[in-house]
Design an enzyme around this catalytic site. Structure first.
Site, PDB file in Angstrom:
ATOM      1  N   LYS A  79     -20.666 -23.454 -15.937  1.00  0.00           N
ATOM      2  CA  LYS A  79     -19.569 -22.887 -15.152  1.00  0.00           C
ATOM      3  C   LYS A  79     -19.857 -23.203 -13.694  1.00  0.00           C
ATOM      4  O   LYS A  79     -20.861 -22.728 -13.139  1.00  0.00           O
ATOM      5  CB  LYS A  79     -19.514 -21.372 -15.331  1.00  0.00           C
ATOM      6  CG  LYS A  79     -19.108 -20.888 -16.730  1.00  0.00           C
ATOM      7  CD  LYS A  79     -19.381 -19.402 -16.842  1.00  0.00           C
ATOM      8  CE  LYS A  79     -18.708 -18.768 -18.041  1.00  0.00           C
ATOM      9  NZ  LYS A  79     -19.230 -17.379 -18.263  1.00  0.00           N
ATOM     10  N   GLU A 102      -8.587 -13.702 -21.543  1.00  0.00           N
ATOM     11  CA  GLU A 102      -8.572 -15.161 -21.705  1.00  0.00           C
ATOM     12  C   GLU A 102      -7.399 -15.619 -22.572  1.00  0.00           C
ATOM     13  O   GLU A 102      -7.400 -16.731 -23.090  1.00  0.00           O
ATOM     14  CB  GLU A 102      -9.908 -15.647 -22.259  1.00  0.00           C
ATOM     15  CG  GLU A 102     -11.029 -15.310 -21.279  1.00  0.00           C
ATOM     16  CD  GLU A 102     -12.265 -16.168 -21.429  1.00  0.00           C
ATOM     17  OE1 GLU A 102     -12.291 -17.054 -22.291  1.00  0.00           O
ATOM     18  OE2 GLU A 102     -13.212 -15.932 -20.660  1.00  0.00           O
TER      19      GLU A 102
END
Ligand code: PGA
Ligand code: ZN
Length: 432
Positions: free
Chosen positions: A340, A208
């Site tokens: 998400k 990330e």
């Protein structure tokens, strides 16, 4: 019924931020207008997520190709959506859900379905001449979200000693999104200097975009992040707090939380006590997946113990799933949900979860995946949700920056209320 209808949709196999295949869909309206959307992909996925369809052909991308999902868009989904009103997102998503016909979207693939759902919304925003966030928001109060930003990665995203997946900074006292990014840049830089001084710096970035350091333990990472906040000239707790994504399902086996880096294996009550201890010693105000995704009987104890001082988030635990969220609300299992889109597969269901959280007085954090694309749809979704929190990863790698940069621009061009206008939706603060 708007004058323009859906004419066609066509998908393509593209690559995500890990270099793995994912989808981009192009939706064309009868007016000639075209809109595109790209789909993200997780690595530390929850068991109850909607199904991401991959080719399983070992000769291509080690089985990770998405040509079957692309074909499903180009054939069945294209035929089912043709002629429908792009402004009726509920109808579009219901059509996709019924067409798939399975409880977890495993026939057509949640990746195929989400590409169509998002491309439709983007086309509709263009058709109505609105920015995507305003079109998505509808009657919800749009808010510029507070970012929680990855600084250090462990677990499945970095593959070194620390078991916890994310050590994040929450710049809650920043007066603007721009200032929040400047603070985060200082913390990120300070973290590097401290890692170098500790001999723990690891060249390259984690999945990330944060540092994936060789720190010996999870507590060493907590301590280093707290010091990095101070080193950046900011006050831990008063200005910047810490969030943890424990992602504990990935080190839970046979009823125990195995912290190999700390040479101990803990029962759920012992692990809750450890998290409590760290909340007291460090400015931790948000804990994601502090317990295993199937440990329904243990989550209420974690929330009872820490819920007043920390946001208790379910990610792998709740998988943006309305049924799981209903049960968790009824059982007071947590007090926040990670959202998400690709865990559930359509925009309509994503907003159902967001609205369900809001109605229950829960918080929601709108989140990217570890495998991302350059699409900035997520920022518009976070603003439109009105839930005031965004999780995108770190501040390197352009699939992350696409989202942050969209927020930086919108802050200056869209006159959106700042997250501090919605204090009940933010993590608690604990000035020290
Ligand atoms: P994932 O990680 O996208 O690999 O699931 C992100 C998270 O756990 O929040
Ligand atoms: Zn998570």
């Amino acid at each position: 019924m708007s004058k323009s209808t859906i004419q066609s949709i066509r998908a393509f196999e593209i690559l995500d931020s890990r270099g793995r295949p994912t989808l981009e869909a192009h939706l064309t309206l009868s007016s000639g207008l075209t809109a595109a959307a790209q789909v993200p992909s997780g690595a530390s996925t929850g068991l109850s997520e909607a199904h991401e369809l991959r080719d399983a052909d070992p000769a291509r991308y080690r089985g990770l190709g998405v040509l079957r999902a692309v074909h499903n868009v180009n054939a069945e989904i294209n035929a089912a959506l043709a002629g429908l009103d792009p402004l009726d997102q509920t109808l579009i998503d219901q059509t996709l859900i019924s067409l798939d016909g399975t409880p977890n979207k495993s026939r057509l693939g949640a990746n195929a379905i989400l590409s169509a759902s998002c491309a439709t919304a983007r086309a509709a925003s263009l058709l109505t001449g609105q920015p995507l966030w305003r079109y998505l928001a509808g009657a919800r109060p749009a808010v510029l979200p507070l970012p929680m930003v990855n600084i250090l990665s462990g677990g499945l995203h970095a593959a070194h000693a620390m078991e916890f997946q994310d050590f994040l900074a929450i710049p809650h006292a920043a007066p603007s999104f721009a200032e929040a990014m400047r603070w985060i840049n200082s913390i990120h830089h300070s973290a590097r200097l401290l890692l170098e001084a500790a001999g723990a710096y690891f060249t390259g970035v984690a999945d990330e975009g944060g540092w994936g350091p060789k720190l010996p333990t999870n507590e060493a990472a907590l301590s280093l992040l707290t010091r990095a906040i101070e080193h950046a000239g900011l006050q831990p707790g008063a200005q910047v707090s810490i969030a943890l994504d424990v992602a504990s399902s990935h080190f839970f086996r046979d009823g125990l939380y195995h912290l190999q880096s700390e040479s101990r294996s803990l029962t759920a009550p012992e692990f809750i006590s450890l998290l409590d201890h760290w909340c007291r010693n460090y400015p931790v105000v948000s804990i994601e997946d502090g317990l295993d995704q199937s440990a329904w009987s243990d989550w209420p104890a974690l929330t009872a113990r820490l819920g007043a001082q920390a946001q208790i988030i379910g990610d792998d635990f709740l998988t943006t799933n309305p049924q799981r969220l209903s049960r968790a609300i009824a059982e007071s299992s947590a007090n926040a949900v990670l959202v998400k889109m690709n865990q559930i597969g359509t925009l309509t269901e994503t907003f159902a979860v967001i609205d369900q959280a809001r109605a229950a007085g829960w918080r929601a954090v709108i989140s990217a995946r570890s495998g991302e694309t350059e699409d900035s749809f997520l920022t518009d979704l976070a603003i439109a949700s009105g839930m005031a929190q965004l999780k995108v990863g770190s501040i390197t790698r352009s699939e992350r920056l696409a989202k942050y940069n969209r927020a930086l621009i919108l802050e200056q061009t869209a006159s959106l209320p700042h997250w501090s206008a919605a204090p009940a939706l933010l993590p608690p603060t604990r000035p020290r």
